[in-house]
Scaffold this motif. Structure first.
Motif, PDB file in Angstrom:
ATOM      1  N   MET A   1       0.839  -1.124  -0.046  1.00  0.00           N
ATOM      2  CA  MET A   1      -0.099  -0.048   0.048  1.00  0.00           C
ATOM      3  C   MET A   1       0.805   1.248  -0.002  1.00  0.00           C
ATOM      4  N   ASP A   2       1.919   1.107   0.479  1.00  0.00           N
ATOM      5  CA  ASP A   2       2.894   2.253   0.576  1.00  0.00           C
ATOM      6  C   ASP A   2       4.217   2.272  -0.604  1.00  0.00           C
TER       7      ASP A   2
ATOM      8  N   ASP B   1      -0.854  -3.813   3.553  1.00  0.00           N
ATOM      9  CA  ASP B   1       0.509  -3.540   4.434  1.00  0.00           C
ATOM     10  C   ASP B   1       1.231  -4.755   4.459  1.00  0.00           C
TER      11      ASP B   1
ATOM     12  N   GLU C   1      -2.381  -9.469   7.227  1.00  0.00           N
ATOM     13  CA  GLU C   1      -2.684  -8.960   5.837  1.00  0.00           C
ATOM     14  C   GLU C   1      -2.257  -9.643   4.822  1.00  0.00           C
TER      15      GLU C   1
ATOM     16  N   GLU D   1      -6.995  10.224   0.315  1.00  0.00           N
ATOM     17  CA  GLU D   1      -7.601   9.054   0.982  1.00  0.00           C
ATOM     18  C   GLU D   1      -6.427   8.147   1.145  1.00  0.00           C
ATOM     19  N   ALA D   2      -5.626   7.660   0.035  1.00  0.00           N
ATOM     20  CA  ALA D   2      -4.826   6.469   0.047  1.00  0.00           C
ATOM     21  C   ALA D   2      -3.451   6.914   0.890  1.00  0.00           C
TER      22      ALA D   2
ATOM     23  N   ARG E   1      -3.584   9.094   3.499  1.00  0.00           N
ATOM     24  CA  ARG E   1      -3.837   9.038   4.675  1.00  0.00           C
ATOM     25  C   ARG E   1      -3.576   7.645   5.424  1.00  0.00           C
ATOM     26  N   ASN E   2      -4.525   6.671   4.620  1.00  0.00           N
ATOM     27  CA  ASN E   2      -4.330   5.202   5.020  1.00  0.00           C
ATOM     28  C   ASN E   2      -3.139   4.816   5.194  1.00  0.00           C
ATOM     29  N   VAL E   3      -1.822   5.160   4.171  1.00  0.00           N
ATOM     30  CA  VAL E   3      -0.673   4.667   4.201  1.00  0.00           C
ATOM     31  C   VAL E   3      -0.036   5.517   5.242  1.00  0.00           C
ATOM     32  N   GLY E   4      -0.144   6.543   5.708  1.00  0.00           N
ATOM     33  CA  GLY E   4       0.369   7.097   6.878  1.00  0.00           C
ATOM     34  C   GLY E   4       1.410   8.192   6.160  1.00  0.00           C
TER      35      GLY E   4
ATOM     36  N   SER F   1       2.018  11.757   5.792  1.00  0.00           N
ATOM     37  CA  SER F   1       1.185  13.183   6.075  1.00  0.00           C
ATOM     38  C   SER F   1       1.749  14.252   5.472  1.00  0.00           C
TER      39      SER F   1
END
Ligand code: PLP
Length: 392
Positions: free
Chosen positions: A99-100, A124, A130, A349-350, A352-355, A357
């Motif tokens: 995801m990252d 993740d 996961e 959104e993606a 944010r989900n991934v972290g 910032s």
């Protein structure tokens, strides 16, 4: 070349291979086409999209450095990923990706999945749960990016390759951030390694390129066929420059890492940093895996700056030795704001989900004098501090 160590391969590749003039450095071959020896008898090369002597030399160098059996040089890192998925997956196949991952890789996989070229699941990959759930869906291809861009998360290549083998899935590792000097995923069980050669491999910020390296000859042949079919292959000129860059890859990586360690020592004590990301830090997710599977910790640093957008602006604008620019891995130091630059394509959104910032900054540590780099950072932090004090 196989009997030599990687330093020797990197430096000596193609040296004295010219049979025409005995030139020490291999000459560049810019011709787009090559004559047939007679009717029905092509020579080794016929057309540079399918094969070119200068590109072949770079391909051989890279598959030797990565312990593979074949490689295709592409015209960008993105086209390396595009070539890999074009060759290996179809509409019914699932790709499991981090995801990252790099924002462009996320955009490519997501956009092609929307066109139903394949299915994709972003997870993740540091979470065993996961990974287990994703593998239960029987993916055809698992893409790893370790350390990941920009949070430098590390995943266990050996473990994921072991799980993948049990279900017949292929594993490809984006090794851009470490280069074969610090990590060789094929020796850990991967089927493919991809790179943006734009970064450390070329190292001088003057070539956009990529490569797909295959563990076996069979996989390599398929990638070669598709590379020619979709016209993803790189130019001779870019290959020539990348070969030249690779000759100094070892000393560059060593110096990049020395500077990175010096800068990290400074940043660790900096009160204006909320979170510091680097695999060498014992607190970093995957530190112990990195210690095991990498031969170096890498030369990218990410951190969250205290404050908000005005402080980010002060910090970035005050820096004189870190250019605000996309990309990484060149001799010059760079700073990037992933949320609005490299990873913007992911969407809010993606991110944010991934972290990732709005306060996250990413440094590509170059080869300038470490004292100068630290002084530059220190000056910018001091101005952020005085800006914050004025607001209070
Ligand atoms: N993979 C990673 C980890 C990257 O950081 C990048 C670019 O930044 C790419 C792939 C894409 O490479 P290119 O820009 O050469 O297309």
């Amino acid at each position: 070349m196989t009997q030599f160590k990687s330093k020797t391969i990197a430096v000596r590749t193609g040296i004295e291979s010219d049979t025409q003039y005995g030139s020490v450095v291999p000459p560049i071959c810019l011709s787009t086409n090559f004559g047939f020896s007679s009717f029905g008898h092509p020579n080794k090369y016929d057309y540079s999209r399918s094969g070119n002597p200068t590109r072949s030399l770079l391909e051989k160098t890279l598959y030797k450095l990565e312990h593979g059996e074949g490689a295709v040089i592409t015209n960008s890192g993105m086209s390396a990923l595009n070539l890999l998925v074009s060759a290996m997956v179809g509409p019914d196949d699932l790709i499991v990706a981090p995801m990252d991952c790099y924002g462009g890789s996320y955009r490519l996989l997501n956009s092609r999945a929307k066109k139903r070229d394949f299915k994709v699941l972003f997870i993740d990959q540091t979470s065993p749960k996961e990974v287990e759930l994703a593998l239960a869906q029987m993916p055809k291809l698992i893409l790893l990016e370790t350390p990941s861009n920009p949070l430098l998360r590390v995943v266990d290549i050996t473990e994921i390759c072991g799980l993948a083998k049990k279900i017949g899935a292929l594993v490809a590792v984006d090794n851009t951030f470490l280069s074969p000097i610090y990590q060789t995923p094929i020796t850990l069980g991967a089927d493919f390694v991809i790179h943006s050669t734009t970064k450390y491999l070329n190292g001088h910020s003057d070539v956009i390129g990529g490569v797909v390296i295959s563990e076996t000859k069979e996989l390599a042949n398929e990638i070669v066929w598709w590379g020619n079919c979709i016209g993803a292959t790189g130019t001779a000129f870019d290959s020539y420059l990348t070969l030249r860059g690779i000759r100094t890859l070892h000393p560059r990586m060593k110096l990049h890492e020395e500077n990175t360690k010096r800068i990290l020592a400074y940043l660790k004590k900096q009160p204006l940093i909320k979170t510091l990301y680097h695999p060498i830090l014992a607190s970093h997710i995957g530190h112990s895996i990195a210690e095991r599977q990498q031969q170096g910790y890498g030369c990218m640093i990410s951190f969250e700056l205290v404050g908000s957008s005005p402080q980010l602006e002060v910090f970035i604008n005050e820096l004189k030795l870190f250019s605000l620019a996309e990309s990484l891995g060149g001799v010059e130091s760079l700073i990037c704001h992933p949320a609005t630059m490299t990873h913007r394509a992911m969407g809010a959104e993606a991110l944010r989900n991934v972290g990732i910032s709005q306060n996250l900054l990413r440094l590509s540590v170059g080869l300038e004098d470490a004292d100068d780099l630290i002084q530059d950072l220190d000056h910018a932090f001091k101005l952020v501090q005085s800006n914050l004090s004025k607001i209070e």
